[in-house]
Design an enzyme around this catalytic site. Structure first.
Site, PDB file in Angstrom:
ATOM      1  N   HIS A 134       0.836  -1.205   0.000  1.00 16.55           N
ATOM      2  CA  HIS A 134       0.000   0.000   0.000  1.00 16.55           C
ATOM      3  C   HIS A 134       0.869   1.252   0.000  1.00 16.55           C
ATOM      4  CE1 HIS A 134      -3.525   2.473   1.203  1.00 16.55           C
ATOM      5  NE2 HIS A 134      -2.624   3.135   1.907  1.00 16.55           N
ATOM      6  N   GLU A 135       1.903   1.271   0.831  1.00 15.55           N
ATOM      7  CA  GLU A 135       2.753   2.466   0.923  1.00 15.55           C
ATOM      8  C   GLU A 135       3.613   2.640  -0.330  1.00 15.55           C
ATOM      9  OE1 GLU A 135       2.233   4.654   3.066  1.00 15.55           O
ATOM     10  OE2 GLU A 135       0.857   3.423   4.246  1.00 15.55           O
ATOM     11  N   HIS A 138       1.710   4.333  -3.068  1.00 16.89           N
ATOM     12  CA  HIS A 138       1.623   5.793  -3.013  1.00 16.89           C
ATOM     13  C   HIS A 138       2.780   6.432  -3.783  1.00 16.89           C
ATOM     14  CE1 HIS A 138      -1.810   6.443  -0.477  1.00 16.89           C
ATOM     15  NE2 HIS A 138      -1.321   5.752   0.537  1.00 16.89           N
ATOM     16  N   GLU A 196      -6.116   6.588  -1.337  1.00 18.08           N
ATOM     17  CA  GLU A 196      -6.037   5.376  -0.515  1.00 18.08           C
ATOM     18  C   GLU A 196      -6.619   4.172  -1.244  1.00 18.08           C
ATOM     19  OE1 GLU A 196      -4.264   5.203   2.027  1.00 18.08           O
ATOM     20  OE2 GLU A 196      -3.934   7.338   2.209  1.00 18.08           O
TER      21      GLU A 196
END
Length: 264
Positions: A134-135, A138, A196
């Site tokens: 997920h990070e 980004h 997100e």
């Protein structure tokens, strides 16, 4: 004259748009990633000097190993998909910080921090991979650049970063800190929720490509939601609701499983 000015302005906005890799979503890109990176490096070093970095422990080593494994896979995947230039821009760093907050973040260029407070919810290597994917997503999707571009547009019009710094360095720094998730999120919620969900989508693919079972992602978010109560963890404070997030992940699971099985 007003109509001409509006047409010119809209033309500049279109010119300053980019595409998010792999999803194809259009995003504002008034700022070059190379302009942001010196600020990122400075802020990341500042964080590491102010927080206790955990090294030489099983947990610290696990965060580093999962991060390096996923970074290598993501770079290879980007090159495979035709994003060779983007793949070359990352200088990955993965650090575990002694901090009770349930949080993790990634600055542009691949500067990642995990807080020890999120590890009990991760539970194991696969849980770490859910957050790591997920990070990393980004950074791949240049969400910080997009946030900063929107902030600059709202406060300075079509000014370039150097002009904004000259006009109001304090406000520019605040916009930058907001863009990387370290400042107040006030006024940025609409962007954050969209980012997100996009990071969830890409992160699911990234963890699957790295050999981590993507079916564990909804399970992780169930554990995260259970930590909420009246005061949700910082990691959930501006994020989509758990039910919405899990529903989206389940919708994307069939595709992710193909990557996990090596069918794509």
């Amino acid at each position: 004259m007003k109509k001409i000015a509006l047409i010119v302005f809209l033309g500049l906005i279109i010119y300053a748009c980019a595409k998010v890799p792999l999803t194809g979503r259009s995003q504002l890109a008034l700022v070059e990633s190379s302009e942001i990176q010196p600020l990122v490096n400075e802020e990341y070093k500042k964080v590491l000097s102010q927080e206790k970095v955990i090294t030489g422990t099983p947990e610290g080593q696990q965060v580093l190993e999962v991060g390096n494994r996923m970074a290598a896979v993501v770079e290879g995947f980007l090159i495979q998909e035709g994003y060779n230039d983007l793949a070359q821009t990352f200088e990955w760093e993965f650090n575990l910080l002694q901090n009770a907050n349930v949080n993790a973040w990634c600055m542009p260029g691949g500067k990642v921090a995990f807080y020890t407070g999120i590890l009990p919810i991760c539970e194991d290597e696969t849980g770490i991979a859910v957050v790591m994917g997920h990070e990393i997503a980004h950074a791949v999707a240049s969400h910080s650049r997009e946030r900063m571009s929107n902030g600059l547009l709202a406060n300075f019009g079509m000014s370039v970063l150097s002009t904004a710094i000259g006009q109001n360095p304090t406000l520019t720094e605040q916009i930058f800190l907001q863009s990387i998730g370290m400042g107040s999120e006030l006024g940025m919620l609409s962007f954050s929720r969209k980012h997100e969900l996009e990071a969830d989508e890409l992160g699911l693919i990234f963890m699957a490509k790295a050999g981590y079972d993507p079916r564990e992602a909804p399970v992780f978010w169930e554990r995260m939601a259970a930590q909420g109560g009246e005061a949700p963890p910082e990691f959930l404070s501006t994020h989509p609701g758990p039910e919405n997030r899990q529903q989206k992940l389940e919708q994307q699971m069939e595709r992710a499983m193909k990557y996990y099985r090596g069918e794509l």
